[in-house]
Design a protein around this motif. Sequence first.
Motif, PDB file in Angstrom:
ATOM      1  N   ASN A   1      23.420   4.296  48.175  1.00  0.00           N
ATOM      2  CA  ASN A   1      22.370   3.272  48.160  1.00  0.00           C
ATOM      3  C   ASN A   1      22.888   1.885  48.513  1.00  0.00           C
ATOM      4  N   ALA A   2      24.187   1.792  48.841  1.00  0.00           N
ATOM      5  CA  ALA A   2      24.736   0.497  49.261  1.00  0.00           C
ATOM      6  C   ALA A   2      24.287   0.201  50.685  1.00  0.00           C
ATOM      7  N   GLY A   3      23.800  -1.014  50.879  1.00  0.00           N
ATOM      8  CA  GLY A   3      23.429  -1.449  52.209  1.00  0.00           C
ATOM      9  C   GLY A   3      24.517  -2.347  52.754  1.00  0.00           C
ATOM     10  N   ARG A   4      24.317  -3.661  52.598  1.00  0.00           N
ATOM     11  CA  ARG A   4      25.311  -4.622  53.048  1.00  0.00           C
ATOM     12  C   ARG A   4      26.064  -5.184  51.839  1.00  0.00           C
ATOM     13  N   ILE A   5      27.392  -5.228  51.952  1.00  0.00           N
ATOM     14  CA  ILE A   5      28.224  -5.822  50.905  1.00  0.00           C
ATOM     15  C   ILE A   5      28.939  -7.020  51.492  1.00  0.00           C
ATOM     16  N   GLY A   6      28.754  -8.175  50.867  1.00  0.00           N
ATOM     17  CA  GLY A   6      29.308  -9.411  51.404  1.00  0.00           C
ATOM     18  C   GLY A   6      30.823  -9.451  51.350  1.00  0.00           C
ATOM     19  N   ILE A   7      31.378  -9.101  50.208  1.00  0.00           N
ATOM     20  CA  ILE A   7      32.824  -9.139  50.032  1.00  0.00           C
ATOM     21  C   ILE A   7      33.241  -7.924  49.202  1.00  0.00           C
ATOM     22  N   MET A   8      34.284  -7.260  49.644  1.00  0.00           N
ATOM     23  CA  MET A   8      34.899  -6.203  48.846  1.00  0.00           C
ATOM     24  C   MET A   8      36.362  -6.566  48.629  1.00  0.00           C
ATOM     25  N   GLY A   9      36.830  -6.240  47.451  1.00  0.00           N
ATOM     26  CA  GLY A   9      38.204  -6.618  47.152  1.00  0.00           C
ATOM     27  C   GLY A   9      38.894  -5.617  46.262  1.00  0.00           C
ATOM     28  N   TRP A  10      40.214  -5.695  46.272  1.00  0.00           N
ATOM     29  CA  TRP A  10      41.061  -4.938  45.362  1.00  0.00           C
ATOM     30  C   TRP A  10      41.683  -5.900  44.360  1.00  0.00           C
ATOM     31  N   TYR A  11      41.586  -5.536  43.110  1.00  0.00           N
ATOM     32  CA  TYR A  11      42.217  -6.279  42.022  1.00  0.00           C
ATOM     33  C   TYR A  11      43.123  -5.326  41.264  1.00  0.00           C
ATOM     34  N   ARG A  12      44.027  -5.885  40.489  1.00  0.00           N
ATOM     35  CA  ARG A  12      44.868  -5.034  39.662  1.00  0.00           C
ATOM     36  C   ARG A  12      45.090  -5.678  38.307  1.00  0.00           C
ATOM     37  N   GLN A  13      45.353  -4.830  37.335  1.00  0.00           N
ATOM     38  CA  GLN A  13      45.624  -5.315  35.985  1.00  0.00           C
ATOM     39  C   GLN A  13      46.750  -4.492  35.379  1.00  0.00           C
ATOM     40  N   ALA A  14      47.835  -5.169  35.090  1.00  0.00           N
ATOM     41  CA  ALA A  14      48.978  -4.540  34.438  1.00  0.00           C
ATOM     42  C   ALA A  14      48.826  -4.693  32.926  1.00  0.00           C
ATOM     43  N   PRO A  15      49.464  -3.843  32.148  1.00  0.00           N
ATOM     44  CA  PRO A  15      49.355  -3.942  30.693  1.00  0.00           C
ATOM     45  C   PRO A  15      49.747  -5.330  30.194  1.00  0.00           C
ATOM     46  N   GLY A  16      48.880  -5.909  29.377  1.00  0.00           N
ATOM     47  CA  GLY A  16      49.158  -7.205  28.785  1.00  0.00           C
ATOM     48  C   GLY A  16      48.956  -8.384  29.714  1.00  0.00           C
ATOM     49  N   LYS A  17      48.444  -8.124  30.923  1.00  0.00           N
ATOM     50  CA  LYS A  17      48.245  -9.205  31.888  1.00  0.00           C
ATOM     51  C   LYS A  17      46.781  -9.288  32.300  1.00  0.00           C
ATOM     52  N   GLN A  18      46.423 -10.420  32.860  1.00  0.00           N
ATOM     53  CA  GLN A  18      45.060 -10.598  33.340  1.00  0.00           C
ATOM     54  C   GLN A  18      44.859  -9.879  34.670  1.00  0.00           C
ATOM     55  N   ARG A  19      43.625  -9.536  34.937  1.00  0.00           N
ATOM     56  CA  ARG A  19      43.295  -8.926  36.218  1.00  0.00           C
ATOM     57  C   ARG A  19      43.481  -9.977  37.308  1.00  0.00           C
ATOM     58  N   GLU A  20      44.096  -9.551  38.425  1.00  0.00           N
ATOM     59  CA  GLU A  20      44.375 -10.485  39.505  1.00  0.00           C
ATOM     60  C   GLU A  20      43.948  -9.907  40.843  1.00  0.00           C
ATOM     61  N   LEU A  21      43.611 -10.796  41.765  1.00  0.00           N
ATOM     62  CA  LEU A  21      43.235 -10.391  43.105  1.00  0.00           C
ATOM     63  C   LEU A  21      44.454  -9.883  43.864  1.00  0.00           C
ATOM     64  N   VAL A  22      44.266  -8.779  44.590  1.00  0.00           N
ATOM     65  CA  VAL A  22      45.305  -8.261  45.475  1.00  0.00           C
ATOM     66  C   VAL A  22      44.948  -8.611  46.923  1.00  0.00           C
ATOM     67  N   ALA A  23      43.718  -8.271  47.308  1.00  0.00           N
ATOM     68  CA  ALA A  23      43.254  -8.533  48.670  1.00  0.00           C
ATOM     69  C   ALA A  23      41.749  -8.414  48.703  1.00  0.00           C
ATOM     70  N   LYS A  24      41.132  -9.105  49.649  1.00  0.00           N
ATOM     71  CA  LYS A  24      39.691  -8.995  49.804  1.00  0.00           C
ATOM     72  C   LYS A  24      39.324  -9.091  51.269  1.00  0.00           C
ATOM     73  N   ILE A  25      38.178  -8.496  51.598  1.00  0.00           N
ATOM     74  CA  ILE A  25      37.707  -8.498  52.972  1.00  0.00           C
ATOM     75  C   ILE A  25      36.212  -8.768  52.965  1.00  0.00           C
ATOM     76  N   THR A  26      35.771  -9.660  53.852  1.00  0.00           N
ATOM     77  CA  THR A  26      34.361  -9.983  53.932  1.00  0.00           C
ATOM     78  C   THR A  26      33.665  -9.089  54.954  1.00  0.00           C
ATOM     79  N   ALA A  27      32.342  -9.158  54.947  1.00  0.00           N
ATOM     80  CA  ALA A  27      31.571  -8.321  55.870  1.00  0.00           C
ATOM     81  C   ALA A  27      31.880  -8.647  57.326  1.00  0.00           C
ATOM     82  N   ASP A  28      32.282  -9.898  57.594  1.00  0.00           N
ATOM     83  CA  ASP A  28      32.593 -10.259  58.975  1.00  0.00           C
ATOM     84  C   ASP A  28      34.065 -10.070  59.296  1.00  0.00           C
ATOM     85  N   GLY A  29      34.818  -9.463  58.357  1.00  0.00           N
ATOM     86  CA  GLY A  29      36.195  -9.094  58.636  1.00  0.00           C
ATOM     87  C   GLY A  29      37.250 -10.092  58.225  1.00  0.00           C
ATOM     88  N   THR A  30      36.869 -11.175  57.564  1.00  0.00           N
ATOM     89  CA  THR A  30      37.862 -12.135  57.090  1.00  0.00           C
ATOM     90  C   THR A  30      38.644 -11.533  55.930  1.00  0.00           C
TER      91      THR A  30
END
Length: 122
Positions: free
Chosen positions: A27-56
């Motif tokens: 049911n997903a149509g258009r997604i503006g931004i998709m990203g990968w995040y990670r969270q190690a034990p005892g640490k905050q979730r952090e951004l790894v990489a992201k990609i926008t619908a236009d490829g940025t």
Amino acid sequence: QVQLVESGGGLVQPGESLRLSCTASDNAGRIGIMGWYRQAPGKQRELVAKITADGTIDYADFVQGRFTIDGDKSKKTMYLQMNSLKPEDTAVYYCNAVSIIDSAGKSQPDTWGQGTQVTVSS
């Protein structure tokens, strides 16, 4: 609501590679931004990489050319190719989507996948 499902995690040795996948529900149509995040034990979730619908694409500094994010819109799937993995890359990796329009044209809330464990250890 649009759902995300990750796969591809596992246990690897330092220097090895993994390819993570994140697939959005039908049911997903258009997604503006998709990203990968990670969270190690005892640490905050952090951004790894992201990609926008236009490829940025943006990467966290710690990626240092080791990871590549890309997507296949026809399959509603995003990938994260991780090479030269280090023990400090050990974490649960989460897929995230924001600015979602579903297949009926309605705005949907930002959403997270359930996470996939990546363990880098000798």
